[in-house]
Design a protein around this motif. Structure first.
Motif, mmCIF file in Angstrom:
data_model
loop_
_atom_site.group_PDB
_atom_site.id
_atom_site.type_symbol
_atom_site.label_atom_id
_atom_site.label_comp_id
_atom_site.label_asym_id
_atom_site.label_seq_id
_atom_site.Cartn_x
_atom_site.Cartn_y
_atom_site.Cartn_z
ATOM 1 N N ARG A 163 0.824 -1.206 0.000
ATOM 2 C CA ARG A 163 0.000 0.000 0.000
ATOM 3 C C ARG A 163 0.860 1.259 0.000
ATOM 4 O O ARG A 163 0.569 2.237 -0.695
ATOM 5 N N ILE A 164 1.932 1.240 0.766
ATOM 6 C CA ILE A 164 2.823 2.405 0.823
ATOM 7 C C ILE A 164 3.505 2.632 -0.522
ATOM 8 O O ILE A 164 3.615 3.767 -1.000
ATOM 9 N N ALA A 165 3.952 1.552 -1.160
ATOM 10 C CA ALA A 165 4.594 1.676 -2.472
ATOM 11 C C ALA A 165 3.613 2.212 -3.497
ATOM 12 O O ALA A 165 3.970 3.036 -4.351
ATOM 13 N N PHE A 166 2.358 1.772 -3.420
ATOM 14 C CA PHE A 166 1.342 2.267 -4.351
ATOM 15 C C PHE A 166 1.108 3.759 -4.148
ATOM 16 O O PHE A 166 0.990 4.523 -5.116
ATOM 17 N N ILE A 167 1.061 4.187 -2.884
ATOM 18 C CA ILE A 167 0.836 5.606 -2.590
ATOM 19 C C ILE A 167 1.966 6.456 -3.140
ATOM 20 O O ILE A 167 1.733 7.496 -3.776
ATOM 21 N N ILE A 168 3.203 6.007 -2.924
ATOM 22 C CA ILE A 168 4.365 6.817 -3.303
ATOM 23 C C ILE A 168 4.598 6.800 -4.812
ATOM 24 O O ILE A 168 4.856 7.848 -5.433
ATOM 25 N N LYS A 169 4.505 5.634 -5.431
ATOM 26 C CA LYS A 169 4.889 5.494 -6.831
ATOM 27 C C LYS A 169 3.768 5.775 -7.822
ATOM 28 O O LYS A 169 4.029 6.184 -8.963
ATOM 29 N N ILE A 170 2.537 5.563 -7.427
ATOM 30 C CA ILE A 170 1.419 5.722 -8.358
ATOM 31 C C ILE A 170 0.447 6.805 -7.891
ATOM 32 O O ILE A 170 0.116 7.728 -8.628
ATOM 33 N N GLY A 171 -0.014 6.697 -6.653
ATOM 34 C CA GLY A 171 -1.028 7.621 -6.164
ATOM 35 C C GLY A 171 -0.541 9.047 -6.053
ATOM 36 O O GLY A 171 -1.219 9.984 -6.505
ATOM 37 N N LEU A 172 0.627 9.252 -5.462
ATOM 38 C CA LEU A 172 1.119 10.611 -5.233
ATOM 39 C C LEU A 172 1.381 11.369 -6.535
ATOM 40 O O LEU A 172 0.951 12.524 -6.662
ATOM 41 N N PRO A 173 2.081 10.777 -7.531
ATOM 42 C CA PRO A 173 2.248 11.517 -8.798
ATOM 43 C C PRO A 173 0.914 11.888 -9.444
ATOM 44 O O PRO A 173 0.784 12.963 -10.029
ATOM 45 N N ASN A 174 -0.075 10.991 -9.355
ATOM 46 C CA ASN A 174 -1.379 11.292 -9.933
ATOM 47 C C ASN A 174 -2.086 12.418 -9.186
ATOM 48 O O ASN A 174 -2.808 13.222 -9.785
ATOM 49 N N ALA A 175 -1.884 12.493 -7.873
ATOM 50 C CA ALA A 175 -2.603 13.460 -7.039
ATOM 51 C C ALA A 175 -1.908 14.808 -6.945
ATOM 52 O O ALA A 175 -2.513 15.764 -6.439
ATOM 53 N N LEU A 176 -0.662 14.920 -7.410
ATOM 54 C CA LEU A 176 0.100 16.162 -7.212
ATOM 55 C C LEU A 176 -0.591 17.413 -7.759
ATOM 56 O O LEU A 176 -0.603 18.452 -7.085
ATOM 57 N N PRO A 177 -1.168 17.395 -8.966
ATOM 58 C CA PRO A 177 -1.858 18.615 -9.427
ATOM 59 C C PRO A 177 -2.978 19.045 -8.490
ATOM 60 O O PRO A 177 -3.139 20.235 -8.195
ATOM 61 N N ASP A 178 -3.768 18.077 -8.012
ATOM 62 C CA ASP A 178 -4.838 18.410 -7.065
ATOM 63 C C ASP A 178 -4.260 18.902 -5.750
ATOM 64 O O ASP A 178 -4.791 19.849 -5.144
ATOM 65 N N ILE A 179 -3.185 18.277 -5.298
ATOM 66 C CA ILE A 179 -2.580 18.666 -4.025
ATOM 67 C C ILE A 179 -2.080 20.102 -4.086
ATOM 68 O O ILE A 179 -2.291 20.887 -3.147
ATOM 69 N N PHE A 180 -1.421 20.472 -5.181
ATOM 70 C CA PHE A 180 -0.896 21.841 -5.285
ATOM 71 C C PHE A 180 -2.040 22.852 -5.341
ATOM 72 O O PHE A 180 -1.920 23.957 -4.794
ATOM 73 N N GLY A 243 7.182 26.933 -7.354
ATOM 74 C CA GLY A 243 7.524 25.579 -6.935
ATOM 75 C C GLY A 243 6.695 24.530 -7.635
ATOM 76 O O GLY A 243 7.198 23.473 -8.033
ATOM 77 N N GLU A 244 5.411 24.818 -7.832
ATOM 78 C CA GLU A 244 4.534 23.883 -8.530
ATOM 79 C C GLU A 244 4.990 23.666 -9.967
ATOM 80 O O GLU A 244 5.009 22.524 -10.457
ATOM 81 N N SER A 245 5.365 24.750 -10.664
ATOM 82 C CA SER A 245 5.792 24.620 -12.056
ATOM 83 C C SER A 245 7.063 23.777 -12.170
ATOM 84 O O SER A 245 7.240 23.044 -13.148
ATOM 85 N N ARG A 246 7.920 23.854 -11.172
ATOM 86 C CA ARG A 246 9.152 23.053 -11.196
ATOM 87 C C ARG A 246 8.862 21.590 -10.885
ATOM 88 O O ARG A 246 9.383 20.686 -11.541
ATOM 89 N N VAL A 247 8.029 21.360 -9.872
ATOM 90 C CA VAL A 247 7.733 19.980 -9.479
ATOM 91 C C VAL A 247 6.943 19.253 -10.559
ATOM 92 O O VAL A 247 7.168 18.060 -10.827
ATOM 93 N N LEU A 248 6.020 19.971 -11.220
ATOM 94 C CA LEU A 248 5.161 19.348 -12.226
ATOM 95 C C LEU A 248 5.665 19.562 -13.649
ATOM 96 O O LEU A 248 4.905 19.397 -14.612
ATOM 97 N N ALA A 249 6.937 19.921 -13.773
ATOM 98 C CA ALA A 249 7.491 20.140 -15.117
ATOM 99 C C ALA A 249 7.401 18.878 -15.970
ATOM 100 O O ALA A 249 7.260 18.952 -17.198
ATOM 101 N N TRP A 250 7.453 17.712 -15.336
ATOM 102 C CA TRP A 250 7.423 16.453 -16.083
ATOM 103 C C TRP A 250 6.084 16.248 -16.798
ATOM 104 O O TRP A 250 6.007 15.528 -17.790
ATOM 105 N N LYS A 251 5.017 16.901 -16.318
ATOM 106 C CA LYS A 251 3.711 16.709 -16.953
ATOM 107 C C LYS A 251 3.610 17.448 -18.280
ATOM 108 O O LYS A 251 2.740 17.133 -19.100
ATOM 109 N N THR A 252 4.466 18.451 -18.489
ATOM 110 C CA THR A 252 4.426 19.205 -19.749
ATOM 111 C C THR A 252 5.444 18.704 -20.751
ATOM 112 O O THR A 252 5.484 19.199 -21.874
ATOM 113 N N ASN A 253 6.290 17.775 -20.336
ATOM 114 C CA ASN A 253 7.326 17.259 -21.239
ATOM 115 C C ASN A 253 6.797 16.086 -22.070
ATOM 116 O O ASN A 253 5.867 15.406 -21.674
#
Length: 253
Positions: A163-180, A243-253
């Motif tokens: 569950r922890i691996a799923f949160i870190i590797k899959i859930g968190l990247p998906n949730a980052l735009p909402d979190i910011f 900070g958001e633009s730097r962290v989420l830069a991978w979504k625009t690449n």
């Protein structure tokens, strides 16, 4: 992230200049009494003098510290609890009625409860800021984790991910735009609640300074404090967006 065209930025500056111009006109022709509406120059003079020779710098620092500490507390707790709730549909169903019951409570309404628990201390103010600022982050995080593609959950089960691996590797990247998005709103709420807390508990800061200026009809000091709060909100949001633009830069690449 999509950037605004240059003309929109200049238009935004133009709108701000127009507002200041209307303020100058109304105060110069005394459309409103100077007791209640100072000129922009008088406000700027008071602000500059307060920063150089008065208590304005210390008051601003006190308010910013409360805002940042309360926001960090709310952000950490909101992301952690949101991840735990968001990854489990059963937990979401169990806790949704409770969250919907507590969420609408205004932070100022729990100040008496916080005072009874902590007294008139910094811990009391921080607890109230944390309560008010946690909801945007918590709900955004829950929504971000809940919107993970179901097939990714199936892949995680096939790979025997914890569950922890799923949160870190899959859930968190998906949730980052909402979190910011939640973090930006939470930062604004933290500033508002910090000022209200200072007013109600007489803690040193811009909130108390604005309240005292209003009570003594010192309109220039009042508008100077309000202008400072606006600058704090603008700069803090700008830093978080950067900070958001730097962290989420991978979504625009």
């Amino acid at each position: 992230m999509k950037r605004n065209p240059m003309w929109i930025r200049f238009a935004g500056i133009g709108v701000l200049a127009m507002v200041i111009g209307l303020w100058w006109l109304a105060s110069t022709i005394q459309l409103i009494s100077p007791v209640f509406l100072p000129t922009p120059k008088a406000t700027l003079d008071v602000l500059w003098d307060g920063v150089l020779h008065g208590e304005t710098g210390r008051q601003t620092l006190a308010t910013v510290e409360r805002m940042v500490y309360g926001w960090l507390l709310a952000s950490l707790a909101g992301i952690l609890l949101g991840a735990i709730i968001g990854v489990s549909p059963t937990t979401r169903r169990l806790l949704q009625p409770t969250l919907e019951f507590i969420r609408p409570l205004p932070a100022s309404a729990i100040i008496p409860v916080a005072i009874s628990l902590f007294g008139l201390t910094e811990s009391m103010v921080l607890s109230v800021i944390g309560f008010g600022a946690i909801w945007p982050v918590l709900l955004a995080t829950v929504n971000g984790f809940a919107s993970v593609e179901p097939r990714l959950g199936e892949v995680a089960r096939v790979l025997h991910m914890s569950r922890i691996a799923f949160i870190i590797k899959i859930g968190l990247p998906n949730a980052l735009p909402d979190i910011f998005a939640g973090l930006r709103l939470s930062l604004t709420v933290a500033l508002i609640v910090a000022v209200v807390g200072e007013m109600l508990t007489s803690q040193q800061g811009l909130g108390l300074a604005i309240l005292l200026a209003a009570r003594t009809f010192q309109s220039a000091e009042l508008f100077a404090g309000i202008a400072l709060l606006g600058m704090i909100g603008f700069l803090s949001n700008l830093l978080l967006r950067t900070g958001e633009s730097r962290v989420l830069a991978w979504k625009t690449n």
